[in-house]
Design a protein around this motif. Sequence first.
Motif, PDB file in Angstrom:
ATOM      1  N   THR A  66       0.836  -1.198   0.000  1.00 21.16           N
ATOM      2  CA  THR A  66       0.000   0.000   0.000  1.00 21.16           C
ATOM      3  C   THR A  66       0.872   1.250   0.000  1.00 21.16           C
ATOM      4  OG1 THR A  66      -1.641  -1.196   1.293  1.00 21.16           O
ATOM      5  CG2 THR A  66      -1.839   1.206   1.224  1.00 21.16           C
ATOM      6  N   GLU A  67       1.829   1.238   0.909  1.00 18.40           N
ATOM      7  CA  GLU A  67       2.687   2.405   1.069  1.00 18.40           C
ATOM      8  C   GLU A  67       3.495   2.673  -0.198  1.00 18.40           C
ATOM      9  OE1 GLU A  67       3.387   5.286   4.091  1.00 18.40           O
ATOM     10  OE2 GLU A  67       1.937   3.675   3.784  1.00 18.40           O
ATOM     11  N   LEU A  68       4.101   1.614  -0.729  1.00 16.80           N
ATOM     12  CA  LEU A  68       4.931   1.785  -1.925  1.00 16.80           C
ATOM     13  C   LEU A  68       4.085   2.250  -3.100  1.00 16.80           C
ATOM     14  CD1 LEU A  68       7.352  -1.235  -1.589  1.00 16.80           C
ATOM     15  CD2 LEU A  68       8.027   1.113  -2.033  1.00 16.80           C
ATOM     16  N   THR A  69       2.906   1.684  -3.240  1.00 28.02           N
ATOM     17  CA  THR A  69       2.052   2.069  -4.358  1.00 28.02           C
ATOM     18  C   THR A  69       1.659   3.539  -4.244  1.00 28.02           C
ATOM     19  OG1 THR A  69       1.213  -0.182  -4.386  1.00 28.02           O
ATOM     20  CG2 THR A  69      -0.033   1.461  -5.611  1.00 28.02           C
ATOM     21  N   ALA A  70       1.450   3.987  -2.997  1.00 27.51           N
ATOM     22  CA  ALA A  70       1.043   5.380  -2.811  1.00 27.51           C
ATOM     23  C   ALA A  70       2.222   6.334  -3.000  1.00 27.51           C
ATOM     24  CB  ALA A  70       0.453   5.565  -1.414  1.00 27.51           C
ATOM     25  N   ARG A  71       3.420   5.888  -2.667  1.00 31.64           N
ATOM     26  CA  ARG A  71       4.555   6.815  -2.640  1.00 31.64           C
ATOM     27  C   ARG A  71       5.428   6.804  -3.878  1.00 31.64           C
ATOM     28  NH1 ARG A  71       5.010   9.465   1.867  1.00 31.64           N
ATOM     29  NH2 ARG A  71       4.021   8.617   3.729  1.00 31.64           N
ATOM     30  N   VAL A  72       5.506   5.656  -4.526  1.00 30.90           N
ATOM     31  CA  VAL A  72       6.344   5.606  -5.721  1.00 30.90           C
ATOM     32  C   VAL A  72       5.476   5.990  -6.900  1.00 30.90           C
ATOM     33  CG1 VAL A  72       7.776   4.165  -7.189  1.00 30.90           C
ATOM     34  CG2 VAL A  72       7.801   3.832  -4.716  1.00 30.90           C
ATOM     35  N   ARG A  73       5.569   7.241  -7.293  1.00 29.69           N
ATOM     36  CA  ARG A  73       4.635   7.738  -8.299  1.00 29.69           C
ATOM     37  C   ARG A  73       5.312   8.295  -9.527  1.00 29.69           C
ATOM     38  NH1 ARG A  73      -0.450   8.141  -5.873  1.00 29.69           N
ATOM     39  NH2 ARG A  73      -1.154   8.619  -7.963  1.00 29.69           N
ATOM     40  N   VAL A  74       6.550   8.669  -9.456  1.00 31.49           N
ATOM     41  CA  VAL A  74       7.187   9.303 -10.616  1.00 31.49           C
ATOM     42  C   VAL A  74       7.503   8.331 -11.710  1.00 31.49           C
ATOM     43  CG1 VAL A  74       8.285  11.431  -9.939  1.00 31.49           C
ATOM     44  CG2 VAL A  74       9.267   9.258  -9.200  1.00 31.49           C
ATOM     45  N   ARG A  75       7.312   7.034 -11.426  1.00 31.41           N
ATOM     46  CA  ARG A  75       7.644   6.038 -12.416  1.00 31.41           C
ATOM     47  C   ARG A  75       6.677   4.899 -12.230  1.00 31.41           C
ATOM     48  NH1 ARG A  75       9.995   1.994 -11.087  1.00 31.41           N
ATOM     49  NH2 ARG A  75      11.957   1.733 -10.037  1.00 31.41           N
ATOM     50  N   PRO A  76       6.551   4.068 -13.265  1.00 30.54           N
ATOM     51  CA  PRO A  76       5.645   2.937 -13.115  1.00 30.54           C
ATOM     52  C   PRO A  76       6.126   2.025 -11.995  1.00 30.54           C
ATOM     53  CG  PRO A  76       6.751   2.910 -15.269  1.00 30.54           C
ATOM     54  CD  PRO A  76       7.173   4.143 -14.580  1.00 30.54           C
ATOM     55  N   TRP A  77       5.232   1.571 -11.165  1.00 27.16           N
ATOM     56  CA  TRP A  77       5.616   0.708 -10.056  1.00 27.16           C
ATOM     57  C   TRP A  77       4.800  -0.580 -10.119  1.00 27.16           C
ATOM     58  CZ3 TRP A  77       8.772  -1.001  -6.659  1.00 27.16           C
ATOM     59  CH2 TRP A  77       8.313  -1.768  -5.573  1.00 27.16           C
ATOM     60  N   ASP A  78       5.528  -1.665 -10.253  1.00 26.97           N
ATOM     61  CA  ASP A  78       4.881  -2.970 -10.325  1.00 26.97           C
ATOM     62  C   ASP A  78       4.945  -3.623  -8.945  1.00 26.97           C
ATOM     63  OD1 ASP A  78       4.112  -5.540 -10.659  1.00 26.97           O
ATOM     64  OD2 ASP A  78       5.631  -6.058 -12.155  1.00 26.97           O
ATOM     65  N   PRO A  79       3.771  -3.864  -8.333  1.00 28.72           N
ATOM     66  CA  PRO A  79       3.767  -4.427  -6.975  1.00 28.72           C
ATOM     67  C   PRO A  79       4.475  -5.779  -6.880  1.00 28.72           C
ATOM     68  CG  PRO A  79       1.568  -3.728  -7.637  1.00 28.72           C
ATOM     69  CD  PRO A  79       2.432  -3.620  -8.847  1.00 28.72           C
ATOM     70  N   ASP A  80       4.561  -6.495  -8.003  1.00 28.66           N
ATOM     71  CA  ASP A  80       5.220  -7.795  -7.957  1.00 28.66           C
ATOM     72  C   ASP A  80       6.728  -7.682  -7.746  1.00 28.66           C
ATOM     73  OD1 ASP A  80       2.833  -9.012  -8.299  1.00 28.66           O
ATOM     74  OD2 ASP A  80       3.038  -9.277 -10.469  1.00 28.66           O
ATOM     75  N   THR A  81       7.231  -6.453  -7.874  1.00 25.02           N
ATOM     76  CA  THR A  81       8.653  -6.255  -7.606  1.00 25.02           C
ATOM     77  C   THR A  81       9.000  -6.673  -6.183  1.00 25.02           C
ATOM     78  OG1 THR A  81       8.618  -4.374  -9.100  1.00 25.02           O
ATOM     79  CG2 THR A  81      10.489  -4.520  -7.620  1.00 25.02           C
ATOM     80  N   LEU A  82       8.047  -6.456  -5.305  1.00 18.86           N
ATOM     81  CA  LEU A  82       8.251  -6.807  -3.893  1.00 18.86           C
ATOM     82  C   LEU A  82       7.722  -8.207  -3.640  1.00 18.86           C
ATOM     83  CD1 LEU A  82       8.952  -5.862  -0.967  1.00 18.86           C
ATOM     84  CD2 LEU A  82       6.605  -5.021  -0.821  1.00 18.86           C
ATOM     85  N   ARG A  83       8.600  -9.092  -3.186  1.00 19.72           N
ATOM     86  CA  ARG A  83       8.131 -10.466  -2.962  1.00 19.72           C
ATOM     87  C   ARG A  83       8.916 -11.131  -1.843  1.00 19.72           C
ATOM     88  NH1 ARG A  83      12.109 -13.579  -5.496  1.00 19.72           N
ATOM     89  NH2 ARG A  83      13.124 -12.585  -7.254  1.00 19.72           N
ATOM     90  N   PRO A  84       8.290 -12.099  -1.191  1.00 16.41           N
ATOM     91  CA  PRO A  84       9.034 -12.837  -0.168  1.00 16.41           C
ATOM     92  C   PRO A  84      10.039 -13.774  -0.824  1.00 16.41           C
ATOM     93  CG  PRO A  84       6.819 -13.724  -0.408  1.00 16.41           C
ATOM     94  CD  PRO A  84       6.893 -12.512  -1.289  1.00 16.41           C
ATOM     95  N   SER A  85      11.067 -14.070  -0.091  1.00 21.75           N
ATOM     96  CA  SER A  85      12.085 -14.977  -0.610  1.00 21.75           C
ATOM     97  C   SER A  85      11.521 -16.371  -0.775  1.00 21.75           C
ATOM     98  CB  SER A  85      13.270 -15.023   0.344  1.00 21.75           C
ATOM     99  OG  SER A  85      14.090 -16.118   0.063  1.00 21.75           O
ATOM    100  N   ARG A  86      11.967 -17.056  -1.803  1.00 20.67           N
ATOM    101  CA  ARG A  86      11.555 -18.438  -1.975  1.00 20.67           C
ATOM    102  C   ARG A  86      12.383 -19.331  -1.068  1.00 20.67           C
ATOM    103  NH1 ARG A  86      12.430 -21.458  -7.598  1.00 20.67           N
ATOM    104  NH2 ARG A  86      14.274 -21.994  -6.408  1.00 20.67           N
ATOM    105  N   LEU A  87      13.524 -18.826  -0.665  1.00 19.96           N
ATOM    106  CA  LEU A  87      14.460 -19.643   0.104  1.00 19.96           C
ATOM    107  C   LEU A  87      14.308 -19.440   1.606  1.00 19.96           C
ATOM    108  CD1 LEU A  87      17.468 -18.796  -2.195  1.00 19.96           C
ATOM    109  CD2 LEU A  87      16.117 -20.894  -2.238  1.00 19.96           C
ATOM    110  N   GLY A  88      13.811 -18.277   1.997  1.00 20.64           N
ATOM    111  CA  GLY A  88      13.586 -18.017   3.417  1.00 20.64           C
ATOM    112  C   GLY A  88      14.858 -18.147   4.232  1.00 20.64           C
ATOM    113  N   ARG A  89      14.733 -18.802   5.355  1.00 19.55           N
ATOM    114  CA  ARG A  89      15.881 -18.879   6.252  1.00 19.55           C
ATOM    115  C   ARG A  89      17.010 -19.738   5.704  1.00 19.55           C
ATOM    116  NH1 ARG A  89      14.052 -19.169  12.534  1.00 19.55           N
ATOM    117  NH2 ARG A  89      12.282 -17.729  12.394  1.00 19.55           N
ATOM    118  N   ARG A  90      16.696 -20.510   4.659  1.00 28.30           N
ATOM    119  CA  ARG A  90      17.761 -21.347   4.122  1.00 28.30           C
ATOM    120  C   ARG A  90      18.721 -20.548   3.242  1.00 28.30           C
ATOM    121  NH1 ARG A  90      14.951 -25.274   0.641  1.00 28.30           N
ATOM    122  NH2 ARG A  90      13.596 -23.462   0.415  1.00 28.30           N
ATOM    123  N   GLY A  91      18.311 -19.343   2.872  1.00 24.24           N
ATOM    124  CA  GLY A  91      19.089 -18.547   1.936  1.00 24.24           C
ATOM    125  C   GLY A  91      20.561 -18.396   2.267  1.00 24.24           C
ATOM    126  N   PRO A  92      20.886 -17.865   3.445  1.00 26.07           N
ATOM    127  CA  PRO A  92      22.301 -17.606   3.736  1.00 26.07           C
ATOM    128  C   PRO A  92      23.181 -18.858   3.654  1.00 26.07           C
ATOM    129  CG  PRO A  92      20.908 -16.443   5.278  1.00 26.07           C
ATOM    130  CD  PRO A  92      19.998 -17.313   4.469  1.00 26.07           C
TER     131      PRO A  92
END
Lengths: 403, 403
Positions: free
Chosen positions: A356-382
Amino acid sequence: MPTASPAATPEGPRRPASQQGMRRQNLALVLSTVAASGPLSRAAVAGRVGLTRAAVSSLVDELLGAGLLVEGETQASGKAGRPGRALALHDRGPAGLGLEVGPAHLGACVVDLRGEPRVWHRVPALNRSRPAEQVLGELAELAAASTREALALGLRIEGAVLAVPGVLGPAHDTVEHAPNLGWHGVVPAEHWPAALRAPELENEANLGALAELWRGGEPADTLVHISAETGIGAALVIDGRLFRGAAGYAGELGHVPVHTDGPRCSCGARGCLEQYAGARAVLRAAGVRGTHRDPVAALVDRAREGHAPTLAALTRAGEAFGTALTSAVNLVDPAAIVLGGAYTELAPWLLPAMTTELTARVRVRPWDPDTLRPSRLGRRGPLLGAALLTTQRVITDPARLWD
Amino acid sequence: MPTASPAATPEGPRRPASQQGMRRQNLALVLSTVAASGPLSRAAVAGRVGLTRAAVSSLVDELLGAGLLVEGETQASGKAGRPGRALALHDRGPAGLGLEVGPAHLGACVVDLRGEPRVWHRVPALNRSRPAEQVLGELAELAAASTREALALGLRIEGAVLAVPGVLGPAHDTVEHAPNLGWHGVVPAEHWPAALRAPELENEANLGALAELWRGGEPADTLVHISAETGIGAALVIDGRLFRGAAGYAGELGHVPVHTDGPRCSCGARGCLEQYAGARAVLRAAGVRGTHRDPVAALVDRAREGHAPTLAALTRAGEAFGTALTSAVNLVDPAAIVLGGAYTELAPWLLPAMTTELTARVRVRPWDPDTLRPSRLGRRGPLLGAALLTTQRVITDPARLWD
DNA sequence: ACTAATTTGTTTATTGCCATGACGAATAGA
DNA sequence: TCTATTCGTCATGGCAATAAACAAATTAGT
């Protein structure tokens, strides 16, 4: 992630191009092409990279001899002509060992050249209450056991990397500061059994970002990877490479100002993101007292139960994240923002407010909400990233193995 | 600076290394070594880059033949042994032409291989009130005149770049939006005399940043360059290369949130930096009415006179800058933050508040106030950068001139 | 002043790697 | 079975750098 680069940017006089360098580069080109595009015949590789079949043959011979590639059976193409012979990454060749120390566990993992985890250990261990030497001793045993298991699978460990949840010294040999472990000025190599080679150190958040880059699903070579470890860290991957900043302090998302007159932060400034979305702040706002063995799990439990203060705290954290990430998006313009580490599990409750916040604030350029996503790897990542660092190096420069 | 890269990152299969490529790379290596370290003998170059003297001799012969290097007299070293012959960049070889369109002027400049400006024109022109075609026609004449002057100096123009104060289309052939010029969807190549080759387009702020990188004094290969043009733009240079972001929107400093509940911005968000430090906001707060020919000069005049509202407006702008830059420092960790463009002249009044704010807010890491500095090039930056882009390309790949 | 030592730049032979083109091998289709 | 097609390999040649020797030009020492 105040981790200075061990090798400063070699901006000055580069190294000359020699014929060996050319060979080296083409070996890497062939290997990484096979790595990227599955089983491929020599002719297919040649066509794809722009070398002649003869040259590819010679390069492949060398890679086969070194045990980096395997030749499969002839693969029927369906078309006319002699079928090619499938080349694939060897699953019993060089491998990478990843190691991890957390407040309450030790981890070890071995990945093969394909990036597949082949050995995976995560054992509980109360590391905060023990001296570093003892912790590292136990980790070394786990590493040795993992190495033996890898050997039994036909893998040989070409490098070991330890994921550290804290700040490393400029030479990458010292853990300056890892509050979650109670480590200050620890030099792991000094406590490592002399018989074994001590692992390389790298920041946990950075490794999580690299894991996301290499095995995160959606390919994005410019990404911001957020994790909670020592405060809130964002690791930046730019053009497929970890970006540490001029002095090694890039990605300090936790201290991006959210409200200029907000509460004072431990760093001395006011209104830093950490005061809204940091582990301590969220736990306090959620009313979680005492020290849980796994504070994040505690939060997840309460959120699942619909505990109102917890939900409110997470929403507030998500809003603050959204504001801070607006700065990151406007400045860095990443292809992906990945919620990693502990935040992966909290994503269901954080994401709505962030979006919500990003969609409201990032306005000078197209903003695709899918850019923000949870990791597929989670805690296993590191841990995965720690192991992959070695195999990725082999793939980007196989010649390092024999000269 | 929403300017997408014309050539997307070639992340896929790279090109193979060939012997020609090796030659190419070593030519560049020799040339850039001479460029970086003044006059040098063949032996000195060989020792510095790691090639044999024989190889360097052959490479130098080719560069001499192409008119990129000149051989001076023998240079006495003072030590024993035969003295070397000085090699230096040719001052009558290939050159770059830079062009610029501003609201009230046209600019053209020619730099030689050494990066020295040899021709410089800045002529007043009321471009806002004229059709783009007419403006570009006049600019083409200026370009032709500059080319002739360059020719008289023995220089040959190898490329022309036009600095555009606005947003370019993804293919870098269209000026999508340049409010200060009143241009929308202008394709300069269409209005360029057919006899001349149309210039390449690049964003003015990006060129200013590159000029700072190449001729800014203190060398810093990771820097943030701030300029006011269309709003507030920050161009990012990372590891010596312009960083445009995944979608070409990196460096939108003007829309970094400063106060979450601040005044609504033209972009739709609230409390963007632009609402505090943008040209329009500062002019209004300073009580400057109407449209001055040079609004910045008007502000400088009032500030010099000690006009209280102006001083207050500039202080407020500096504070807001400080907050927004705190985000930039924490995220990107640049080696330098350069106040360029119009802000260079306002620096005396902006810097104090910016420095105070940054010193107070950047606390998790050591912060050196000298990181923030006004540009040495000021308004000349973009034009110089436009010209340098061509010569820098020649130096980093001289073979492009003959194949 | 003359020789020795030193450093530069060039020359010649050698090495390594890829391109070229021809060839045998293995398959599909007629 | 024959032909077209594609794959992988082999022999040859070219190119760019290395290695080593040589000629040229200067300083240092006696």
